[in-house]
Design an enzyme around this catalytic site. Sequence first.
Site, short mmCIF file in Angstrom:
data_model
loop_
_atom_site.label_atom_id
_atom_site.label_comp_id
_atom_site.label_asym_id
_atom_site.label_seq_id
_atom_site.Cartn_x
_atom_site.Cartn_y
_atom_site.Cartn_z
N SER A 81 -9.38 0.03 8.16
CA SER A 81 -8.87 0.11 6.79
C SER A 81 -8.27 -1.17 6.24
CB SER A 81 -7.84 1.25 6.69
OG SER A 81 -8.46 2.49 6.85
N SER A 102 -9.02 2.43 3.96
CA SER A 102 -8.09 3.08 3.05
C SER A 102 -7.21 2.10 2.27
CB SER A 102 -7.19 4.04 3.84
OG SER A 102 -6.40 3.35 4.79
N LYS A 136 0.85 -1.19 0.00
CA LYS A 136 0.00 0.00 0.00
C LYS A 136 0.89 1.25 0.00
CE LYS A 136 -3.59 2.07 3.00
NZ LYS A 136 -4.37 1.82 4.24
#
Length: 498
Positions: A175, A151, A75
């Site tokens: 997230s 996220s 990520k």
Amino acid sequence: MGIAEYGQYDALGLAELVRSGQVSAAELLDEALARTAAVNPQINAVIHLMEKRARDEIAAGLPDGPFRGVPFLVKDLMTAVAGEPMRRGSRLFKDYVPAEDEELTRRYRRAGLVIFGKTNTPELGFTNVTEPELFGPTRNPWNLERTSSGSSGGSAAAVAARIVPAANANDGGGSIRTPASNCALVGLKPSRGRNPTGPKAPEEWFGIIGEHVVTRTVRDSAAMLDATSGDYPQQLMKLPGPARPFLEETTREPGRLRIAFSFDPGLGKSLHPENRTALGATAACLAGLGHDLIEVKLPLPIESFIANYAALVSADAAADLRAARSLVGRDARRGDVELPTWMLAKFGEAQSAADLTEALWSMQAFSRQWLAWSSAFDVLLTPTVGVPPMLIGAYRLSAPRKRALRILAALPARALLALRPRILEAFAAVYEAAPYTMVANVTGQPSMSLPLHWTADGLPMGMLFTARTGDEATLFRLAAQVEQAMPWKDRRAPHSAG
């Protein structure tokens, strides 16, 4: 290896193919890159490729770890990769390039993973949809009109679309778990201190963020935690090591557990009908497996929890913008970030040190009360999310709301405090969509979403299992049992999978 065949294996399965000589790491990378080229234009999950670096690492010889040769994505937030941009979904950091790997990245490499790209994230990770202005929205592989959540939405979409079998994710309010729910994946937020943080990245959000992965199988999540967990000299929060490897726990019976479950809406206003159906079916399955099910009411002080959580996160937003001075060499300007991010940071700047300390103390008091209450059972079962995957653009600001926020942004910082209730109302949709996950971030407990429900119109929704701090072992034993009793691994791949 054919396209369909690659997508049938989890990460451990692909590693075994490499280990046995049936396929090479280079061939797996070729397949992952081909799938990225074929699928990513539809879902926009991967926003940066590192193909040459990945090929050079394979050519130099990979470590003989449990995931040797398996393609992997990180990520684009927190998990720094030396020499590669980490834009954090923000124009402000579009030129930021970390000088060294974070410890978690190092451990991924030692596990033999081949990191070949980075995944999309909302700006600075502050919302539960992945739709940054810098890169555009990430779409859900199960329905391209829907969000993959945030996220870690880019990572979850990439795994669901079978680009990779596992991807890095982090979680400050859900997230890891809400994208896992939206994309029919397994998502564990480990106990605070289980996985390493730093050494360069600060303990963001006052230490409530947990880092791990999203996967398609329980055993991959367990084996990945075996590969990455454990402290190191610079680790600030440390936990005792597990009694045995987490992967081994997935082969052990969980025994008869006391499992609390609740039909409360959490931080939301009402329980979605799909969640009522899913929770009832899951509780019935668990009872059938011999566990003791106890229905409970959640002792959540909703208004104070939301206010204090917002105080902590907005203070972090203000610090994030200040960090631009050291990371990109200049102060943040209004045009560098999205309007909601700027407003969140303004609200954080408006708070006094006493305001922030009071919020932190209140959250500590809540954690102690919650941990005392939840010690009476082994696992708490709730839905993961409050609503099914939302339409892309659900949080998009209308013209009137943009005008209102611009007016607010022009106010002196302290003047914003008088408008605190109205500002919190503007973020109400976030709590409605993720009404359960934030609690374990605050308390530090391990919490795992499993893909146990599909809505009437074919959208995935997860069920959330939360255990005592440090007890990931119970979660893995129970999750492996549920994976057999309510199997999801044999369900069809999403239509947009490679």
